[in-house]
Scaffold this active site. Sequence first.
Site, PDB file in Angstrom:
ATOM      1  N   ASP A 104       0.853  -1.186   0.000  1.00 29.13           N
ATOM      2  CA  ASP A 104       0.000   0.000   0.000  1.00 29.13           C
ATOM      3  C   ASP A 104       0.892   1.239   0.000  1.00 29.13           C
ATOM      4  O   ASP A 104       2.039   1.184   0.463  1.00 29.13           O
ATOM      5  CB  ASP A 104      -0.932   0.021   1.220  1.00 29.13           C
ATOM      6  CG  ASP A 104      -2.159   0.884   0.995  1.00 29.13           C
ATOM      7  OD1 ASP A 104      -3.242   0.311   0.768  1.00 29.13           O
ATOM      8  OD2 ASP A 104      -2.038   2.118   1.035  1.00 29.13           O
ATOM      9  N   VAL A 161       1.936   2.262  -6.565  1.00 21.51           N
ATOM     10  CA  VAL A 161       1.734   1.418  -7.740  1.00 21.51           C
ATOM     11  C   VAL A 161       1.694   2.217  -9.032  1.00 21.51           C
ATOM     12  O   VAL A 161       1.736   1.635 -10.127  1.00 21.51           O
ATOM     13  CB  VAL A 161       0.448   0.577  -7.612  1.00 21.51           C
ATOM     14  CG1 VAL A 161       0.552  -0.390  -6.444  1.00 21.51           C
ATOM     15  CG2 VAL A 161      -0.785   1.464  -7.490  1.00 21.51           C
ATOM     16  N   ASN A 205      -5.267  -4.618  -6.948  1.00 24.09           N
ATOM     17  CA  ASN A 205      -6.455  -4.033  -6.342  1.00 24.09           C
ATOM     18  C   ASN A 205      -6.359  -2.524  -6.144  1.00 24.09           C
ATOM     19  O   ASN A 205      -7.387  -1.839  -6.136  1.00 24.09           O
ATOM     20  CB  ASN A 205      -6.706  -4.708  -4.990  1.00 24.09           C
ATOM     21  CG  ASN A 205      -7.699  -3.953  -4.138  1.00 24.09           C
ATOM     22  OD1 ASN A 205      -8.898  -3.947  -4.406  1.00 24.09           O
ATOM     23  ND2 ASN A 205      -7.209  -3.295  -3.088  1.00 24.09           N
ATOM     24  N   TYR A 213     -12.837   7.314 -13.621  1.00 29.87           N
ATOM     25  CA  TYR A 213     -12.714   6.031 -12.936  1.00 29.87           C
ATOM     26  C   TYR A 213     -13.209   4.893 -13.834  1.00 29.87           C
ATOM     27  O   TYR A 213     -12.524   3.880 -14.008  1.00 29.87           O
ATOM     28  CB  TYR A 213     -13.535   6.079 -11.643  1.00 29.87           C
ATOM     29  CG  TYR A 213     -13.444   4.851 -10.779  1.00 29.87           C
ATOM     30  CD1 TYR A 213     -12.333   4.643  -9.971  1.00 29.87           C
ATOM     31  CD2 TYR A 213     -14.470   3.908 -10.752  1.00 29.87           C
ATOM     32  CE1 TYR A 213     -12.245   3.518  -9.156  1.00 29.87           C
ATOM     33  CE2 TYR A 213     -14.394   2.792  -9.942  1.00 29.87           C
ATOM     34  CZ  TYR A 213     -13.278   2.595  -9.144  1.00 29.87           C
ATOM     35  OH  TYR A 213     -13.202   1.484  -8.343  1.00 29.87           O
ATOM     36  N   LYS A 273     -11.222   1.564 -15.371  1.00 27.64           N
ATOM     37  CA  LYS A 273     -11.686   0.226 -15.026  1.00 27.64           C
ATOM     38  C   LYS A 273     -12.139  -0.551 -16.262  1.00 27.64           C
ATOM     39  O   LYS A 273     -12.028  -1.777 -16.316  1.00 27.64           O
ATOM     40  CB  LYS A 273     -12.820   0.319 -14.001  1.00 27.64           C
ATOM     41  CG  LYS A 273     -12.359   0.819 -12.629  1.00 27.64           C
ATOM     42  CD  LYS A 273     -11.325  -0.098 -12.012  1.00 27.64           C
ATOM     43  CE  LYS A 273     -10.941   0.295 -10.602  1.00 27.64           C
ATOM     44  NZ  LYS A 273      -9.973  -0.651  -9.999  1.00 27.64           N
ATOM     45  N   THR A 289     -16.574   0.210   1.704  1.00 28.58           N
ATOM     46  CA  THR A 289     -15.146   0.457   1.929  1.00 28.58           C
ATOM     47  C   THR A 289     -14.943   1.930   2.262  1.00 28.58           C
ATOM     48  O   THR A 289     -15.786   2.765   1.927  1.00 28.58           O
ATOM     49  CB  THR A 289     -14.324   0.119   0.678  1.00 28.58           C
ATOM     50  OG1 THR A 289     -14.655   1.045  -0.371  1.00 28.58           O
ATOM     51  CG2 THR A 289     -14.599  -1.300   0.196  1.00 28.58           C
TER      52      THR A 289
END
Length: 253
Positions: free
Chosen positions: A37, A57, A83, A147, A151, A182
């Site tokens: 992370d 990342v 992820n 977004y 994706k 989340t």
Amino acid sequence: MFSLENKTAIVTGAGSGIGKATAQRLKRAGANVVAADIVDCAEEASRAGCAFRQVDVGEPEQIAALCDYALEEYGSLDIMVNNAAISTGRMLAEVDSEENSLRFWRVNLLSAQMGTKEAAARMKPGGSIINLTSITALRGFPQWSEYGATKGGIIALTQTAAIEYGGAGVRVNAVAPGIINTPMAMREAPDMVEKNAEIFAPLGRIGTPEELAAAIHFLASDDASYITGQILSVDGGWSAGTSLQAFGMAMQS
């Protein structure tokens, strides 16, 4: 649970939400887990029995180093869960910064591309790569153009990688979450988020990170050994069509 004994897994974005639940579940299933992370959560990862690496990342060289670490530390790399992601809801007309849009691309899509490439290069036959896409890649949603576009790219990446790496015995699949409870999803207007899930998901509720982790766990395991190039929606049925709740509301208006 599907056994992951003697396997090594990397989970990016493991500091919270789906990534955290996945790292913990894979560890319970017997895997050596490297939780990664951008936020330092080494202490929490350690309590769950996971190794931790602080990684951005969006920087490809850091992903390569992460994969090298797992291979050197445990002798194999068998599972890669791409992820990590960022999200911000805004209308396309409000997108005013190329820099911000490029950050979306680097963190959400380039990271999965490089994570898939670097992991596959280090995997033996039987390796499994799971990319996290989204319901926003399957249906249009106002305010989610940046977004959703990244994706959507993950779906194309997953299917192409499944073809390219199939001969090496490496499987590549994706999981498409719906509305999941989340920190990222609930950051703004949590009541509205939950209400939307209740109305539009046929199951009538918001999902949990643990439910996503269960799907990822299955795809990571040898029990899914003949599954590759697939997009598994874990969205309470949202992508199937209009829920009875939403249909009823429309009929009453």
